[in-house]
Design an enzyme around this catalytic site. Structure first.
Site, PDB file in Angstrom:
ATOM      1  N   LEU A  43      29.657  42.164  57.089  1.00 17.86           N
ATOM      2  CA  LEU A  43      28.670  43.042  56.797  1.00 17.86           C
ATOM      3  C   LEU A  43      27.582  42.426  56.030  1.00 17.86           C
ATOM      4  CD1 LEU A  43      30.743  46.288  56.025  1.00 17.86           C
ATOM      5  CD2 LEU A  43      29.421  45.805  57.865  1.00 17.86           C
ATOM      6  N   GLY A  44      27.672  41.511  55.127  1.00 17.00           N
ATOM      7  CA  GLY A  44      26.953  40.827  54.416  1.00 17.00           C
ATOM      8  C   GLY A  44      27.531  39.779  53.491  1.00 17.00           C
ATOM      9  N   GLY A  46      26.317  36.643  50.525  1.00 16.73           N
ATOM     10  CA  GLY A  46      25.322  35.813  49.502  1.00 16.73           C
ATOM     11  C   GLY A  46      25.791  35.061  48.609  1.00 16.73           C
ATOM     12  N   GLY A  49      29.059  36.609  47.058  1.00 18.42           N
ATOM     13  CA  GLY A  49      30.472  36.761  47.945  1.00 18.42           C
ATOM     14  C   GLY A  49      30.237  37.325  49.013  1.00 18.42           C
ATOM     15  N   LYS A  65      34.726  44.184  49.867  1.00 19.93           N
ATOM     16  CA  LYS A  65      34.029  43.413  48.911  1.00 19.93           C
ATOM     17  C   LYS A  65      34.861  42.503  48.262  1.00 19.93           C
ATOM     18  CE  LYS A  65      30.851  45.563  46.290  1.00 19.93           C
ATOM     19  NZ  LYS A  65      30.034  46.103  45.353  1.00 19.93           N
ATOM     20  N   ASP A 159      20.804  52.858  39.094  1.00 21.49           N
ATOM     21  CA  ASP A 159      20.013  52.313  40.493  1.00 21.49           C
ATOM     22  C   ASP A 159      20.091  53.169  41.562  1.00 21.49           C
ATOM     23  OD1 ASP A 159      18.673  50.270  41.464  1.00 21.49           O
ATOM     24  OD2 ASP A 159      20.417  49.005  42.378  1.00 21.49           O
TER      25      ASP A 159
END
Length: 747
Positions: A43-44, A46, A49, A65, A159
């Site tokens: 999914l992503g 960087g 991780g 994650k 946030d």
């Protein structure tokens, strides 16, 4: 309270994102599974991780994650990851993403949350423009309720922004607790520097923009909520765009741009965007002002283009084939035949987004197949359950017990000769009797839970008894002293062990101490009926204890709510009492302390376990001096046996001493773990959890806080009451209460 520290972790680095809705393929070096989740793609990814799309054997999708190895080795980063996990677990709301599993203490820390292929609010606005009126009210009402749950758990999200709200057909979801922190501004300075701005410019409150740490609290989230709703209504941030310093300046000094906001929402948004935190409404008040019919399972709360986006992403998820196991550095074998089972109620289960402040990752473990393309059997977990009040009125005690359990599990897992590795599963009952049974069943229904530590409160324990009796797995409580939790006559609590004295014994041993030290001839007993079962059991034991020494106490009763307390206390003093024993709750104990002080009463004053804690010291002030509080909690700082526990607690939770009951929870967790290990050693296989309670009741354990042994019904043997006297505004531990009365009053 955690002690203040210095510095903090580096600001999170946002991970680059694929095109919205895309799922990147796994790389040859990626694992095929992590902790029971089969991985379908990325999914992503960087600098911190990777976030994978995972699937359970039952077809449930999750965003998993995982941190990079070099990050996991850093204590500050691991502490931050652990904090994210704990924060997300504490928030219980249909409008917040649920945690499906996590292990922040694993060599490669991971966190799994429910996944739904809906766009973020930011993506939807960028692609399709502002939301219409009803969409705004549904969005605002749901996010406000999610924030109310965050604040009720003692947290500040910090946030709240369009990228952290996902849109599903049954309503939005608030996500990402990567930088959430305790609402107490002094509680976590070790993890957040006092001069560090944390959050997203343009969606920060003025106090966040100026890094005024002491002013950051729930009201800061309300300001960010106002920015988010204004952005959803107009398609632009209320303080514009551009350089970060310019955004910060406008947030602090300028009025928001609310042109285009529907007239009905303008008063609410102006209230949210007040510069003074004290002038903003609470999240609960916002939810009440945004009452609107909830979307249910229909998608008519969203504009058609957004619904189509959700449908397209859902279709892409449904088209995913099975993914076979891979080995690092080798190509993946051909996919196995057959379609995976995938249950998706159009994004109704929960949400997660790739990217943003909290997306970190690392290579997971390498799961191998049997060589025929079939996945390996799912490994069984060895899990300790925790049922406690983690976000309600008794959260201080509940959270302390959860910490004790986690430290004990870490200690067990650190042994070189451990026969298995333990996990922890937490169920927050919020101290609410109506939630207690469901909270218990969330643990008893999990076949991997071998035993439960808790509940932390009397009445949640009582309400949870049907689940305990049905499951027959061991339940060990260190603070619930209601006598009905173990009732062999009515065959209740057949697997419960009370590692604390029942309230009657607590009162009795306090009476024994009063006789041994102060030798009163006319002690006064005040029973408060606000918590009647506790109070009358405590009074019954105290009265018996005094009578054992030939003393006739002077009893009085006040109605629920401590009405007429001061008058009744005055009458007791006029009647000539020379000692005072308070059988009631904390608020009435504070009033009694002040009343006795005002009357000039100098005799000994006693109270039971519901009074123990820093709040009594704070609220009663100088009137607390001289009081002795008896409770089933010892002070670990005075015990050399607890040195390792204290060091571990300090390393993980800060420099302050553990809150009461953390040490006892640590002890009974190791007690349970060690007995499970012994049974495993005897049979060479996983023990039957329904057979463990009788084994525990026969066992003896010496912990860092003292010894534990039980009778055949699960009642603690021995005294179990420790005395703490208030001196110079703090508690000084006197030790264990006497086990028997003096032979003669006054002798």
């Amino acid at each position: 309270m955690a002690g203040a520290g210095h510095g903090g972790p580096p600001a999170p680095v946002p991970a680059p994102r694929p095109r919205p809705g895309d799922l990147a393929p796994l790389l040859p070096a990626d694992p095929s599974g992590i902790a029971g989740y089969r991985l379908l793609g990325r999914l992503g990814a960087g600098g911190m991780g990777v976030v994978y799309l995972g699937r359970t054997d039952a077809g449930e999708l999750a965003a998993v994650k995982v941190t990079l190895a070099d990050r996991a080795e850093r204590a500050d980063f691991r502490a931050r990851f652990r904090r994210e996990v704990e924060a997300a677990r504490r928030v219980v709301s249909p409008w917040a993403v649920p945690v499906l599993g996590a292990d922040p203490d694993a060599p490669e820390p991971w966190l799994a949350t429910a996944f739904v292929p809906g766009p973020s609010l930011g993506e939807a606005i960028a692609a399709h423009g502002p939301l219409p009126g009803r969409s705004l009210r549904v969005l605002g009402g749901a996010v406000a309720r999610a924030l109310a749950a965050v604040h009720a758990a003692g947290l500040v999200h910090r946030d709240v922004k369009p990228g952290n709200v996902l849109l599903a057909v049954d309503g939005p979801r608030l996500i990402d607790f990567g930088i959430a922190r305790a609402a107490d501004p002094g509680g976590e300075t070790a993890l957040t520097g006092t001069d560090m701005v944390v959050g997203t410019p343009g969606f920060l409150a003025p106090e966040q923009a100026e890094a005024r740490t002491g002013d950051i609290g729930p009201a800061s989230d309300v300001f960010a909520f106002g920015c988010l709703l204004a952005h959803a209504a107009t398609g632009r941030p209320p303080f514009g765009t551009g350089a970060v310093d310019a955004l910060m300046y406008r947030t602090v000094h300028d009025e928001p741009d609310l042109v285009g906001v529907p007239a009905g929402l303008l008063p609410l948004l102006r209230d949210c965007l007040a510069k003074d935190p004290a002038a903003r409404p609470t999240a609960e008040q916002l939810a009440a002002r945004l009452v609107v019919d909830t979307p249910g399972t229909a998608a008519d709360w969203l504009p058609d283009p957004v619904v189509r986006t959700i449908a397209e992403r859902s279709a892409r998820m449904l088209a995913l084939p099975d993914i076979d196991a891979t080995t690092a550095g080798t190509p993946a074998p051909p996919p196995a035949t057959g379609r995976r089972r995938f249950l998706l109620l159009a994004a109704g289960a929960g949400v997660v987004a790739a990217g943003g402040a909290g997306w970190w990752a690392l290579r997971g473990r390498d799961d191998r197949t049997d060589g025929k393309g079939a996945p390996p059997p799912k490994a069984r977990r060895w899990t300790i359950g925790v049922q406690a009040d983690l976000s309600g009125p008794g959260k201080e005690v509940g959270q302390a017990q959860e910490r004790g359990v986690r430290l004990a599990v870490e200690a067990f897992n650190s042994r070189a000769d451990k026969p298995f590795t333990l996990d922890v599963k937490v169920s927050d009952d919020r101290g609410d009797k109506t939630r207690a049974l469901a909270a218990a069943r969330a643990l008893t229904a999990d076949p991997d839970v071998l035993g439960i530590i808790g509940p932390s409160h009397d009445y949640t324990g009582q309400e949870a008894l049907p689940a305990y009796d049905e499951a027959l797995l061991p339940v060990v409580t260190v603070s619930a002293g209601l006598n009905l939790l173990v009732n062999p006559v009515q065959k209740q609590g057949r697997s419960v062990l009370q590692a604390c004295p029942i309230h009657a014994f607590n009162g009795m041993h306090i009476a024994y101490h009063a006789q041994a030290v102060h030798r009163p001839s006319r002690p006064g007993l005040l029973q408060e009926r606000t918590d009647d079962p506790y109070s009358w059991q405590f009074v019954l034991g105290a009265k018996f204890g005094f009578q054992q020494g030939g003393i006739l106490p002077h009893p009085r009763v006040i109605p629920s709510g401590a009405k007429q307390l001061e008058r009744v206390v005055g009458e007791m003093v006029d009647a000539g009492i020379d000692a005072y024993v308070h059988a009631g709750l904390l608020p009435s104990a504070v009033r009694a302390a002040k009343a006795l002080d005002a009357l000039g009463f100098t005799g000994p004053r006693y109270a039971g376990q519901h009074v123990l804690g820093d709040r009594f010291l704070r609220d009663a002030g100088r009137s607390a001096e001289g009081w002795t509080v008896g409770a089933p909690a010892a002070d670990p700082t005075g015990r050399k046996e607890a040195a390792a526990f204290l060091a571990a607690h300090r390393a993980r939770y800060g420099a302050a001493a553990p809150v009461w009951y953390a040490g006892e929870a640590y002890d009974v967790t190791l007690f349970l773990a060690q007995q499970v290990a012994k049974e495993y050693g005897k049979a060479g296989r996983r023990p039957d959890r329904t057979a463990l309670a009788p084994v525990l009741r026969k066992a003896v354990h010496q912990g860092v806080m003292g010894g534990y042994s039980f009778d055949e019904n699960g009642n603690l043997k021995g005294v179990g009451t420790f005395l703490h006297r208030v001196e110079d505004g703090r508690y000084r531990t006197l030790g264990a209460a006497p086990a028997a009365p003096t032979k003669k009053a006054g002798g």
